[in-house]
Design an enzyme around this catalytic site. Sequence first.
Site, mmCIF file in Angstrom:
data_model
loop_
_atom_site.group_PDB
_atom_site.id
_atom_site.type_symbol
_atom_site.label_atom_id
_atom_site.label_comp_id
_atom_site.label_asym_id
_atom_site.label_seq_id
_atom_site.Cartn_x
_atom_site.Cartn_y
_atom_site.Cartn_z
ATOM 1 N N ASN A 139 8.725 -20.797 16.678
ATOM 2 C CA ASN A 139 8.966 -19.383 17.041
ATOM 3 C C ASN A 139 9.601 -18.603 15.882
ATOM 4 O O ASN A 139 10.432 -17.718 16.080
ATOM 5 C CB ASN A 139 9.823 -19.265 18.311
ATOM 6 N N CYS A 198 4.486 -20.750 19.922
ATOM 7 C CA CYS A 198 4.176 -21.675 18.821
ATOM 8 C C CYS A 198 5.259 -22.748 18.783
ATOM 9 O O CYS A 198 5.992 -22.925 19.768
ATOM 10 C CB CYS A 198 4.006 -20.940 17.493
ATOM 11 N N ASP A 225 -0.588 -23.507 10.693
ATOM 12 C CA ASP A 225 0.856 -23.266 10.665
ATOM 13 C C ASP A 225 1.308 -22.971 9.234
ATOM 14 O O ASP A 225 1.350 -23.876 8.394
ATOM 15 C CB ASP A 225 1.596 -24.485 11.230
ATOM 16 N N CYS A 244 7.289 -18.311 12.749
ATOM 17 C CA CYS A 244 6.166 -17.892 11.890
ATOM 18 C C CYS A 244 5.057 -17.210 12.689
ATOM 19 O O CYS A 244 4.876 -15.991 12.632
ATOM 20 C CB CYS A 244 5.577 -19.096 11.147
ATOM 21 N N ARG A 245 4.277 -17.988 13.460
ATOM 22 C CA ARG A 245 3.042 -17.451 14.054
ATOM 23 C C ARG A 245 3.275 -16.621 15.306
ATOM 24 O O ARG A 245 2.750 -15.511 15.421
ATOM 25 C CB ARG A 245 2.078 -18.607 14.371
ATOM 26 N N SER A 246 4.019 -17.159 16.283
ATOM 27 C CA SER A 246 4.151 -16.386 17.539
ATOM 28 C C SER A 246 4.954 -15.095 17.364
ATOM 29 O O SER A 246 4.598 -14.081 17.978
ATOM 30 C CB SER A 246 4.677 -17.251 18.690
#
Length: 169
Positions: free
Chosen positions: A14, A11, A137, A16-18
Site C-alpha cells: 500500500n 496491493c 510491482d 506503490c501501486r494501490s
Amino acid sequence: MKSAARILFVCLGNICRSPMAEAVMRHLVKEEGLSDRIEIDSAGTGDWHLGHPPHEGTRKILDEHQISYEGMKSRLVDKADFSSFHYLICMDTKNLKDVNELITNAVPKIGAANGSSAKVLTFMELLPDRGIADVPDPYYEGNFPFVYELVDEGCRALLKQIKADLALE
Ligand code: 4NP
C-alpha cells in the site's frame, strides 16, 4: 439503480501501486464531477509500511501528472472493507488470492449471509487487451512510468464501467 460506488484498490505494501490507483481514480472522478457518487480508498495485505505516505517513485510520477496524494497513508485491508466496499480491485493475482482468503475467514464474523457482496477482481481484468495478469510491482522492479500507464488506462476503463453501473451514461 445504485446511487454510489465505493472502490478499494489493494496491493501488498500500500505504498506503490494501490495508492497510485487511488490517487489517479480520485483525480479522474473529480474531473468528471462525480466525487459525491464514487468513493475511493486503498489498502495493503502487508504491514511493513503502516502509516507511511506513498513511495517516492509513486509520489514523483503523480507530481509529474499534477495528481494529488495529499493525506494518503498506508493501511492494512480490514474485514470491515469486505462489506463496505462494492469493488475490491487487487493489483496482482497474489493480492487477489490473499484477499479471497481473508474474505473466506472473515465472512462468518462479518455476518454476511452468502459471503461478501463486494465484486473482487484484479486490476488487469479491466484491461484484457493488454494480456498481462499482474500490475508489475515497482517496489522490486522499478519502472514507475509503465505502472502509471497501466494504472491510468485501467482507471479510465473502471470509471466507464462504474458510470454504466450507476446509470450515468
Ligand atoms: P506495493 O509495493 O505492493 O505496490 O505497495 C510494495 C511495497 C513494499 C513492499 C512490497 C511491495 N515491501 O516488501 O515492503
